[in-house]
Design an enzyme around this catalytic site. Sequence first.
Site, mmCIF file in Angstrom:
data_model
loop_
_atom_site.group_PDB
_atom_site.id
_atom_site.type_symbol
_atom_site.label_atom_id
_atom_site.label_comp_id
_atom_site.label_asym_id
_atom_site.label_seq_id
_atom_site.Cartn_x
_atom_site.Cartn_y
_atom_site.Cartn_z
ATOM 1 C CB SER A 307 -0.925 -0.062 1.213
ATOM 2 O OG SER A 307 -2.112 0.608 0.962
ATOM 3 C CG ASP A 318 7.254 4.089 -11.942
ATOM 4 O OD1 ASP A 318 7.855 3.005 -12.002
ATOM 5 O OD2 ASP A 318 6.010 4.186 -12.043
ATOM 6 C CE LYS A 332 -5.624 -2.112 -0.292
ATOM 7 N NZ LYS A 332 -5.623 -0.796 -0.898
#
Length: 422
Positions: A307, A318, A332
């Site tokens: 999460s 990224d 999640k």
Amino acid sequence: MVGATAVVLTTVAVTGAGLHLSQSQAFFQESPKELVDEVWQIIDRQYVDATFNQVDWRAVRNDYLNREYSDKEEAYEAIREMLETLDDPYTRFMDPEEFKNMQIDTSGELTGVGIQIAQDEDTKKLVVISPIEDTPAFQAGILAKDLIVKIDGQSTEGMDVNDAVQLIRGKPGTDVTLTIQRDEEEIDYTITRARIEIHPVRYSYRSTPTGEIGYIRLNQFSAIAAQEMREAIKELETQDVNGYILDLRSNPGGLLYSSIEIARMWLDKGKIVSTVNRQGSSNEEVARNRALTDKPLVVLVDGGSASASEILSGALQDNERATLVGTQTFGKGLVQSVRGLGDGSGLAVTIAKYLTPSGRDINKEGIPPDIVIELTEEQRKELQKDRTKIGTPDDPQYVKALDVLNQAIAEEPNDRASVQTP
């Protein structure tokens, strides 16, 4: 602690769930049926999937409102049944006690004696993971690896961890007696409960063959996590560390705004996360040119990183800000809205999914690390039994992270510009 716009990604039965705490309360007039209908209405308005996971949601309403409920407990049971038809583990009902505990768990503060406990995988006995420093349990002399065999005289054999926590927690100033087994000896400790502040961040300055590094372990994205992370980075920057290891292993999540704020401490620019609701509307969070450091960073992750941990590690990966080392994260990628109901119970509803900066939907997929280092079952159990070994030369994933970081430091240009700390 419940704020109007706080967003949470917190641990539920399996792992993290993204929660949006809403100030609006669903008040009802002590009618169990009204509570059932109120929950149905909230799902009908907010649930992320307009098909309700292929469930005829109106038929569900007719079914449950045609029943009679003699008390709240029957209504609670019916609500849980109703929500199960959605087949969504993160959309869940919490009775008043469960809702209160959820709020405590994300606030960073609780009342009790100050120990972390778990159930031993093999023996099923309750074991003390560690006493928290400067708490009543620590001062009383409770030690890591102690077995809790009784709580106020009640045997803990076969007791669930959550039930044990309920018995140990209580009002400040009241006493609880823990019967501890240490080796072959049983000792009674009568401990006075107090208000306990949980510190989610632990950090240290470490010397390595290629220079000094900062090691930061974050175990939960609680209300005070961002503040403590800021203090940790600033302190380590004053000590001129050359790079950082950020340990997010076994971190099940916490407050979403906390993960966004922490991402901004490492990222000067770029997207952090976007959330998409059932209307397809997207909300994007970005960095704000306020990074506290631009030094090399390695992030440790594993299957327990969920999460909010995945939001932070996904943003760093990224944006090519960090190298991720360890194993695949939990997966999640859903956000829940949490609201209190009129009788003190609460409801978590999946209202959106989140995407990493590159647009990855990691739900049920997780984030693959850049460098995979699996632990053997023996290594995993060893670290679980003795948590003081985490982040040390006895921790194979940490050793690899250190190797990766040292290589990144060695490749850094000598004339790097320093980032000004505001």
